[in-house]
Design a protein around this motif. Sequence first.
Motif, PDB file in Angstrom:
ATOM      1  N   ARG A   2       2.726  -7.705 -11.721  1.00 33.86           N
ATOM      2  CA  ARG A   2       2.666  -6.286 -12.059  1.00 33.86           C
ATOM      3  C   ARG A   2       4.003  -5.634 -11.727  1.00 33.86           C
ATOM      4  O   ARG A   2       4.400  -5.572 -10.577  1.00 33.86           O
ATOM      5  CB  ARG A   2       1.560  -5.611 -11.261  1.00 33.86           C
ATOM      6  CG  ARG A   2       0.194  -6.127 -11.598  1.00 33.86           C
ATOM      7  CD  ARG A   2      -0.822  -5.437 -10.755  1.00 33.86           C
ATOM      8  NE  ARG A   2      -2.133  -6.007 -11.033  1.00 33.86           N
ATOM      9  CZ  ARG A   2      -3.168  -5.833 -10.289  1.00 33.86           C
ATOM     10  NH1 ARG A   2      -3.077  -5.116  -9.192  1.00 33.86           N
ATOM     11  NH2 ARG A   2      -4.318  -6.368 -10.598  1.00 33.86           N
ATOM     12  N   SER A   4       4.672  -2.568 -11.655  1.00 38.79           N
ATOM     13  CA  SER A   4       4.537  -1.278 -10.987  1.00 38.79           C
ATOM     14  C   SER A   4       4.504  -1.414  -9.463  1.00 38.79           C
ATOM     15  O   SER A   4       4.658  -0.426  -8.760  1.00 38.79           O
ATOM     16  CB  SER A   4       3.270  -0.575 -11.476  1.00 38.79           C
ATOM     17  OG  SER A   4       2.135  -1.355 -11.154  1.00 38.79           O
ATOM     18  N   ARG A   5       4.281  -2.625  -8.967  1.00 37.51           N
ATOM     19  CA  ARG A   5       4.269  -2.805  -7.520  1.00 37.51           C
ATOM     20  C   ARG A   5       5.684  -2.781  -6.974  1.00 37.51           C
ATOM     21  O   ARG A   5       6.623  -3.264  -7.598  1.00 37.51           O
ATOM     22  CB  ARG A   5       3.642  -4.143  -7.151  1.00 37.51           C
ATOM     23  CG  ARG A   5       2.159  -4.154  -7.322  1.00 37.51           C
ATOM     24  CD  ARG A   5       1.591  -5.412  -6.737  1.00 37.51           C
ATOM     25  NE  ARG A   5       0.158  -5.408  -6.867  1.00 37.51           N
ATOM     26  CZ  ARG A   5      -0.594  -6.474  -6.760  1.00 37.51           C
ATOM     27  NH1 ARG A   5      -0.060  -7.637  -6.521  1.00 37.51           N
ATOM     28  NH2 ARG A   5      -1.888  -6.386  -6.889  1.00 37.51           N
ATOM     29  N   HIS A   6       5.806  -2.235  -5.812  1.00 41.48           N
ATOM     30  CA  HIS A   6       7.103  -2.184  -5.137  1.00 41.48           C
ATOM     31  C   HIS A   6       7.530  -3.612  -4.791  1.00 41.48           C
ATOM     32  O   HIS A   6       6.701  -4.430  -4.384  1.00 41.48           O
ATOM     33  CB  HIS A   6       6.980  -1.341  -3.862  1.00 41.48           C
ATOM     34  CG  HIS A   6       8.298  -0.995  -3.275  1.00 41.48           C
ATOM     35  ND1 HIS A   6       8.930  -1.822  -2.381  1.00 41.48           N
ATOM     36  CD2 HIS A   6       9.108   0.071  -3.457  1.00 41.48           C
ATOM     37  CE1 HIS A   6      10.075  -1.289  -2.024  1.00 41.48           C
ATOM     38  NE2 HIS A   6      10.205  -0.123  -2.672  1.00 41.48           N
ATOM     39  N   LEU A   9       6.341  -4.944  -1.486  1.00 45.13           N
ATOM     40  CA  LEU A   9       4.919  -5.257  -1.458  1.00 45.13           C
ATOM     41  C   LEU A   9       4.655  -6.601  -2.138  1.00 45.13           C
ATOM     42  O   LEU A   9       3.886  -7.421  -1.634  1.00 45.13           O
ATOM     43  CB  LEU A   9       4.109  -4.154  -2.135  1.00 45.13           C
ATOM     44  CG  LEU A   9       2.599  -4.387  -2.216  1.00 45.13           C
ATOM     45  CD1 LEU A   9       2.003  -4.507  -0.818  1.00 45.13           C
ATOM     46  CD2 LEU A   9       1.943  -3.274  -2.986  1.00 45.13           C
ATOM     47  N   ARG A  10       5.306  -6.845  -3.281  1.00 42.60           N
ATOM     48  CA  ARG A  10       5.148  -8.127  -3.973  1.00 42.60           C
ATOM     49  C   ARG A  10       5.616  -9.278  -3.088  1.00 42.60           C
ATOM     50  O   ARG A  10       4.952 -10.316  -3.003  1.00 42.60           O
ATOM     51  CB  ARG A  10       5.920  -8.122  -5.287  1.00 42.60           C
ATOM     52  CG  ARG A  10       5.225  -7.347  -6.373  1.00 42.60           C
ATOM     53  CD  ARG A  10       5.709  -7.681  -7.763  1.00 42.60           C
ATOM     54  NE  ARG A  10       7.076  -8.098  -7.869  1.00 42.60           N
ATOM     55  CZ  ARG A  10       8.074  -7.365  -8.343  1.00 42.60           C
ATOM     56  NH1 ARG A  10       7.840  -6.150  -8.759  1.00 42.60           N
ATOM     57  NH2 ARG A  10       9.287  -7.844  -8.425  1.00 42.60           N
ATOM     58  N   LEU A  13       3.000  -9.819  -0.313  1.00 38.30           N
ATOM     59  CA  LEU A  13       1.799 -10.483  -0.817  1.00 38.30           C
ATOM     60  C   LEU A  13       2.070 -11.953  -1.146  1.00 38.30           C
ATOM     61  O   LEU A  13       1.226 -12.818  -0.905  1.00 38.30           O
ATOM     62  CB  LEU A  13       1.257  -9.749  -2.038  1.00 38.30           C
ATOM     63  CG  LEU A  13       0.628  -8.391  -1.750  1.00 38.30           C
ATOM     64  CD1 LEU A  13       0.279  -7.679  -3.056  1.00 38.30           C
ATOM     65  CD2 LEU A  13      -0.596  -8.538  -0.876  1.00 38.30           C
ATOM     66  N   GLN A  48       0.051 -14.148  -8.734  1.00 38.41           N
ATOM     67  CA  GLN A  48       0.048 -12.751  -9.160  1.00 38.41           C
ATOM     68  C   GLN A  48       1.343 -12.033  -8.809  1.00 38.41           C
ATOM     69  O   GLN A  48       1.704 -11.051  -9.453  1.00 38.41           O
ATOM     70  CB  GLN A  48      -1.106 -12.004  -8.511  1.00 38.41           C
ATOM     71  CG  GLN A  48      -2.444 -12.325  -9.095  1.00 38.41           C
ATOM     72  CD  GLN A  48      -3.545 -11.576  -8.371  1.00 38.41           C
ATOM     73  OE1 GLN A  48      -3.324 -10.938  -7.357  1.00 38.41           O
ATOM     74  NE2 GLN A  48      -4.756 -11.683  -8.893  1.00 38.41           N
ATOM     75  N   ASN A  49       2.047 -12.512  -7.797  1.00 40.66           N
ATOM     76  CA  ASN A  49       3.181 -11.752  -7.286  1.00 40.66           C
ATOM     77  C   ASN A  49       4.526 -12.435  -7.411  1.00 40.66           C
ATOM     78  O   ASN A  49       5.511 -11.926  -6.878  1.00 40.66           O
ATOM     79  CB  ASN A  49       2.920 -11.416  -5.811  1.00 40.66           C
ATOM     80  CG  ASN A  49       1.756 -10.481  -5.678  1.00 40.66           C
ATOM     81  OD1 ASN A  49       1.826  -9.345  -6.116  1.00 40.66           O
ATOM     82  ND2 ASN A  49       0.669 -10.955  -5.112  1.00 40.66           N
TER      83      ASN A  49
END
Length: 95
Positions: A2, A4-6, A9-10, A13, A48-49
């Motif tokens: 995504r 939009s995630r900072h 944060l990615r 995660l 996902q990240n």
Amino acid sequence: MRPSRHPALRLTLFALGVIVVIVSPIIGAIPGPGGIFVFAAGLALMLQNSLWARKRFAQAKRRWPRFGHYADMGLRRRSAARRRARARAIDEARN
């Protein structure tokens, strides 16, 4: 992944996913199937990240198709469902 995630944060995660994958054999030593679910959760976080992890996963799936099939089933990936539906449609058209 995504967008939009900072990025921090990615990265956090992704690192958590790596830690969970590393811990899964320890959890697997406890009776029951817990290690499998812990590994799947860590793999899902990583995929996902991280674009890097997705590319490596795709390479592994091409090299070991059986592994990729089971991983797709476990992660319930939409691309795998589309691929199976397409294969079924081709088989039905041949028969």
